[in-house]
Design a protein around this motif. Sequence first.
Motif, short mmCIF file in Angstrom:
data_model
loop_
_atom_site.label_atom_id
_atom_site.label_comp_id
_atom_site.label_asym_id
_atom_site.label_seq_id
_atom_site.Cartn_x
_atom_site.Cartn_y
_atom_site.Cartn_z
N SER A 30 0.93 -1.08 -0.03
CA SER A 30 -0.08 -0.13 -0.02
C SER A 30 0.92 1.28 -0.10
N ARG A 57 4.57 -6.24 5.62
CA ARG A 57 3.22 -6.20 5.30
C ARG A 57 2.58 -7.74 6.02
N ASN A 58 1.40 -7.44 6.68
CA ASN A 58 0.76 -8.30 7.32
C ASN A 58 -0.76 -8.42 6.72
N GLN A 59 -1.09 -9.20 6.06
CA GLN A 59 -2.28 -8.83 5.22
C GLN A 59 -3.34 -9.90 5.71
N TRP A 60 -4.66 -9.42 5.69
CA TRP A 60 -5.86 -10.20 6.19
C TRP A 60 -5.64 -10.75 7.50
N LYS A 68 2.06 -12.95 4.25
CA LYS A 68 3.05 -12.12 5.13
C LYS A 68 4.03 -11.75 4.10
N TYR A 298 -3.02 1.07 6.84
CA TYR A 298 -4.00 0.07 7.26
C TYR A 298 -5.10 -0.18 6.12
N ASP A 299 -5.34 -1.44 5.60
CA ASP A 299 -6.06 -1.62 4.67
C ASP A 299 -7.35 -2.28 5.20
N THR A 312 -5.48 -5.19 7.18
CA THR A 312 -3.93 -5.14 6.67
C THR A 312 -3.33 -4.20 7.42
N GLU A 314 0.80 -2.49 7.51
CA GLU A 314 1.94 -2.41 6.69
C GLU A 314 2.93 -1.15 7.63
#
Length: 334
Positions: A30, A57-60, A68, A298-299, A312, A314
């Motif tokens: 992102s 990045r740590n996604q979902w 990751k 933050y996603d 998510t 980052e």
Amino acid sequence: MKRLCKIFMLLSSIGLFTGQAVAQQNIQFSQYIFNTLSVNPAYAGYKEEWFAQLALRNQWVGIQGAPKTGQISIDGILDPQTTKHGVGVQITSDKLGPQSSSSVTLNYAFRIQLDGADTRRLSFGLGVGAAQYGLNGNALTSVDGGDGTIPTGGSSKISPDFRAGVFYTTPYWYIGVSALNLLNNSKSVEDYRRSAGIADNITRTRHLYFVAGSLVNVSTDLRIRPSMMIREDFKGPTNADFNIMAIFNDKIWLGGGYRTSIKAFKKEYQNTDVTSQAALIGIAQFYVNERFRIGYSYDYAISKLNGYQSGTHEITVGIAFGKAPKSSICPRVF
């Protein structure tokens, strides 16, 4: 429910049993807006000083096996006087369920000065490297026992990587086009079923990137920086990121973005129902001093995936070192 989400995520990401594309998508950040080198080798040396960045990045969060990713990059210029030659290196590690990949890429950019004041540059970049792709067969469970397409234990493959790009920049706007994974091409389903090495089928497909952005000086203390990135692999949905940042006193960056997937070209998947990967993104960056910054994003998923994960996260850390740039364009915000 977590087990069902994990199965859905794995099937959609590597297509083991669906008969769709079996190659892996490129990783995404992102906060690419703070380091375009991750998608375009022609960006190397843009800041005209040595710059190092760490991105995690740590996604979902909340879904087992969710992506990751970690990346370290360093880029700078070889000739401080003419600033024609930019170089950079990237080390990336990515894990998605049973899949894993590690890569090292060396980038070079030749930067052409287009005016006497050196406010406009056109860069041509090349990147070469290698990536190791792995698959842990023990983490997969087939519907029918003894499925020969699932490896026993681990399977891995090392593949070469080649990328190219063009990047044009002025003090107030930029545009870039690049192609990654040029030596890779996903195999057909029949080749996949016959393959003894499943790792051959989880290498990333070729990707085309388009990036653009601008800078608007509202006042001496406030600047606005809109930007966009379009990512295309010519197999799945086209991905688009639209971002806007407000820069306060050249120290605090606050803003956000919108990520979505669109049907830009006629593709095989359009005969099926494709779920949008839409997300809202909040981004903040703070310059501790002129050469050290910290960023966080933050996603928030606004697709059907939203109910099964908690977003998510980052984090990026960047530091400039060595001689400061000779250019009057400071700080460099692209």
